[in-house]
Every structure is written in C-alpha cells, then in structure tokens.
Scaffold this motif. Structure first.
Motif, short mmCIF file in Angstrom:
data_model
loop_
_atom_site.label_atom_id
_atom_site.label_comp_id
_atom_site.label_asym_id
_atom_site.label_seq_id
_atom_site.Cartn_x
_atom_site.Cartn_y
_atom_site.Cartn_z
N GLN A 41 0.82 -1.21 0.06
CA GLN A 41 0.02 0.16 0.09
C GLN A 41 0.86 1.20 0.01
OE1 GLN A 41 -2.62 0.25 3.16
NE2 GLN A 41 -3.61 2.11 2.62
N VAL A 42 0.50 2.18 -0.66
CA VAL A 42 1.28 3.42 -0.87
C VAL A 42 0.18 4.62 -0.83
CG1 VAL A 42 1.53 3.61 -3.37
CG2 VAL A 42 2.90 4.82 -1.90
N GLY A 43 0.38 5.44 0.13
CA GLY A 43 -0.92 6.40 0.63
C GLY A 43 -2.04 5.57 0.70
N ASP A 44 -3.21 5.82 -0.17
CA ASP A 44 -4.42 5.08 0.10
C ASP A 44 -4.73 4.16 -1.08
OD1 ASP A 44 -5.17 6.63 2.47
OD2 ASP A 44 -6.30 8.12 0.97
N ALA A 45 -3.46 3.95 -1.83
CA ALA A 45 -3.87 3.13 -3.13
C ALA A 45 -2.98 1.76 -2.83
CB ALA A 45 -3.13 3.93 -4.22
N THR A 46 -3.54 0.69 -3.29
CA THR A 46 -2.96 -0.53 -3.16
C THR A 46 -2.69 -1.01 -4.56
OG1 THR A 46 -4.60 -1.42 -1.45
CG2 THR A 46 -3.74 -3.05 -2.67
N PRO A 47 -1.30 -1.34 -4.70
CA PRO A 47 -0.74 -1.53 -6.14
C PRO A 47 -1.27 -2.78 -6.77
CG PRO A 47 0.87 -1.65 -4.46
CD PRO A 47 -0.29 -1.14 -3.63
N GLU A 48 -1.17 -2.74 -8.07
CA GLU A 48 -1.86 -3.94 -8.56
C GLU A 48 -0.94 -4.43 -9.39
OE1 GLU A 48 -5.63 -3.88 -10.34
OE2 GLU A 48 -6.45 -2.44 -8.81
N GLU A 55 6.93 -6.58 -9.64
CA GLU A 55 6.33 -5.87 -8.61
C GLU A 55 7.10 -4.87 -7.91
OE1 GLU A 55 5.09 -9.22 -6.01
OE2 GLU A 55 7.17 -9.49 -5.14
N ALA A 56 6.41 -3.95 -7.37
CA ALA A 56 6.96 -2.81 -6.63
C ALA A 56 7.59 -3.55 -5.32
CB ALA A 56 6.12 -1.50 -6.34
N HIS A 57 8.96 -3.19 -5.08
CA HIS A 57 9.73 -3.72 -3.87
C HIS A 57 11.10 -3.07 -3.90
CE1 HIS A 57 11.78 -5.89 -7.10
NE2 HIS A 57 12.91 -6.13 -6.09
N GLN A 107 5.15 6.84 -9.15
CA GLN A 107 5.30 8.07 -8.59
C GLN A 107 5.03 8.41 -7.22
OE1 GLN A 107 6.75 10.44 -10.20
NE2 GLN A 107 7.15 9.06 -11.79
N ALA A 108 3.98 7.47 -6.72
CA ALA A 108 3.72 7.59 -5.08
C ALA A 108 4.74 6.97 -4.35
CB ALA A 108 2.28 7.09 -4.93
N PHE A 109 5.27 5.68 -5.24
CA PHE A 109 6.19 5.00 -4.38
C PHE A 109 7.57 5.76 -4.04
CE2 PHE A 109 9.05 0.95 -4.70
CZ PHE A 109 9.36 0.88 -3.33
N LEU A 110 8.05 6.51 -5.09
CA LEU A 110 9.19 7.23 -5.21
C LEU A 110 8.88 8.43 -4.15
CD1 LEU A 110 10.32 7.34 -8.77
CD2 LEU A 110 11.45 6.10 -6.99
N ALA A 111 7.88 9.02 -4.25
CA ALA A 111 7.50 10.17 -3.35
C ALA A 111 7.70 9.72 -1.73
CB ALA A 111 6.02 10.83 -3.55
N ALA A 112 7.00 8.54 -1.54
CA ALA A 112 7.05 7.96 -0.21
C ALA A 112 8.42 7.73 0.21
CB ALA A 112 6.12 6.56 -0.11
N LEU A 113 9.16 7.41 -0.80
CA LEU A 113 10.68 6.97 -0.19
C LEU A 113 11.33 8.27 0.13
CD1 LEU A 113 11.68 4.06 -2.63
CD2 LEU A 113 11.08 3.97 -0.27
N THR A 134 3.08 10.20 9.77
CA THR A 134 1.95 9.73 9.01
C THR A 134 2.32 8.64 8.22
OG1 THR A 134 0.84 12.03 8.88
CG2 THR A 134 0.46 10.41 7.14
N ALA A 135 1.69 7.54 8.13
CA ALA A 135 1.98 6.37 7.41
C ALA A 135 2.02 6.75 5.86
CB ALA A 135 1.15 5.28 7.48
N LEU A 136 3.14 6.75 5.02
CA LEU A 136 3.36 6.88 3.72
C LEU A 136 3.32 5.47 3.04
CD1 LEU A 136 6.69 8.78 4.11
CD2 LEU A 136 4.24 9.70 3.63
N ALA A 137 3.72 4.45 3.22
CA ALA A 137 3.66 3.02 2.68
C ALA A 137 3.62 1.92 3.55
CB ALA A 137 4.84 3.21 1.51
N HIS A 138 3.29 1.03 3.02
CA HIS A 138 3.22 -0.57 3.91
C HIS A 138 3.91 -1.61 2.87
CE1 HIS A 138 0.88 1.23 7.06
NE2 HIS A 138 0.19 1.90 6.00
N PHE A 139 4.51 -2.36 3.56
CA PHE A 139 5.27 -3.46 2.98
C PHE A 139 4.95 -4.66 3.60
CE2 PHE A 139 7.36 0.66 1.89
CZ PHE A 139 7.79 0.57 0.61
N GLU A 140 5.31 -5.74 2.73
CA GLU A 140 5.23 -7.08 3.51
C GLU A 140 6.36 -7.86 3.00
OE1 GLU A 140 3.14 -11.06 1.93
OE2 GLU A 140 1.85 -9.58 2.01
N ALA A 141 7.02 -8.62 4.16
CA ALA A 141 8.39 -9.39 3.85
C ALA A 141 7.93 -10.38 2.97
CB ALA A 141 9.10 -9.68 4.98
N VAL A 142 8.83 -10.67 2.06
CA VAL A 142 8.78 -11.89 0.93
C VAL A 142 9.93 -12.69 1.19
CG1 VAL A 142 8.42 -12.61 -1.47
CG2 VAL A 142 7.28 -10.56 -0.36
N HIS A 143 9.87 -14.11 1.51
CA HIS A 143 11.02 -14.94 1.75
C HIS A 143 11.32 -15.74 0.18
CE1 HIS A 143 11.44 -14.16 5.93
NE2 HIS A 143 10.14 -14.01 5.94
#
Length: 145
Positions: A41-48, A55-57, A107-113, A134-143
């Motif tokens: 998630q970045v901002g209010d959007a869920t990447p597809e 994938e964005a990572h 663009q949202a991902f880069l702005a969040a970083l 304020t939360a900018l982005a959420h990530f999930e660990a992938v093994h």
C-alpha cells in the motif's frame, strides 16, 4: 470418573498453553535490512500486479548502504541512511522505461521513499512514516527460496 475428567481437563489446558506459546514463538519481526520488502500500500492506493512488469519492492543492502528494487515499472537504486528508527533515502535513481500501467504507483512509491523519516516493523509488515508520523507506505516481507 471425576478423576479422569480432571486429568483430561488438565491435559487439554497444557496442550492449549503449549500451542499459544508456540504461536508466540513463531511470530517475530523481520529485519529491516537484507529483506525483500514488497509494496502492499502506498498512500491510500493498493498497487496492482501488471503483466510483464516486476512488482514494486526494495531491498536494503548493508554493503555500502545501498537500496535496490523496482518501482513496479522501472528499476530503482540509490543509498539510504539508517540511524535507529530514523531512515532516509537518497539520492535515488531509476531507469526511464515507459510503462503503459503502473505510473501512478511508481510516482507515489518514489515520493513515499523521499519523504520517509522513520520506519516500524510489526511481524512481517514494514511501515514507512514521514516526520509527522503519518504512514506513507506499507510493505510485506517476502522470503525468496
């Protein structure tokens, strides 16, 4: 009969406590560095997911404090500074491929970083926050195996 019931009840309680203890032992916080962090998630959007695009990572490599990853469209690289819970990215560079889809996520991902000031990990979820918390982005660990 009462004795058997008491033994059965006691055994059940021990089993349940053991399961709870095991569950607590199995949950742990992922390390920030050297972990593949998939953008969820970045901002209010869920990447597809987009066909034929990564994938964005990102991965924070300890060697030379380098970040590497994908914006979902372009490759991402650069540096990061980590000091306890403070985290800053930059300068960041990306390739410049034109993608028909995923440009808004990129663009949202880069702005969040770029706006990241702190980080927090709970279990397998990383949250990047700005200076105000304020939360900018959420990530999930992938093994990766």
């Amino acid at each position: 009969m009462k004795r058997r019931f008491a033994i059965l009840l006691g055994s059940l309680a021990i089993v349940l406590m053991g399961c709870t203890a095991m569950e607590g032992a199995m949950t742990h916080d992922e390390p920030l560095v050297n972990t593949y962090w998939k953008l969820t998630q970045v901002g209010d959007a869920t990447p597809e997911a987009v066909d034929n695009q990564r994938e964005a990572h990102f991965v924070l490599h300890t060697e030379e404090n380098r970040i590497a990853g994908s914006t979902g469209c372009n490759h991402l690289a650069g540096n990061y500074r980590l000091d306890n819970d403070a985290l800053h990215f930059g300068p960041l560079i990306t390739t410049r491929m034109a993608c028909l889809q995923g440009g808004e996520t990129e663009q949202a991902f880069l702005a969040a970083l770029e706006a990241t000031a702190t980080w927090q990990i709970e279990g397998q979820t990383l949250t990047l926050r700005d200076a105000s918390g304020t939360a900018l982005a959420h990530f999930e660990a992938v093994h990766l195996n």
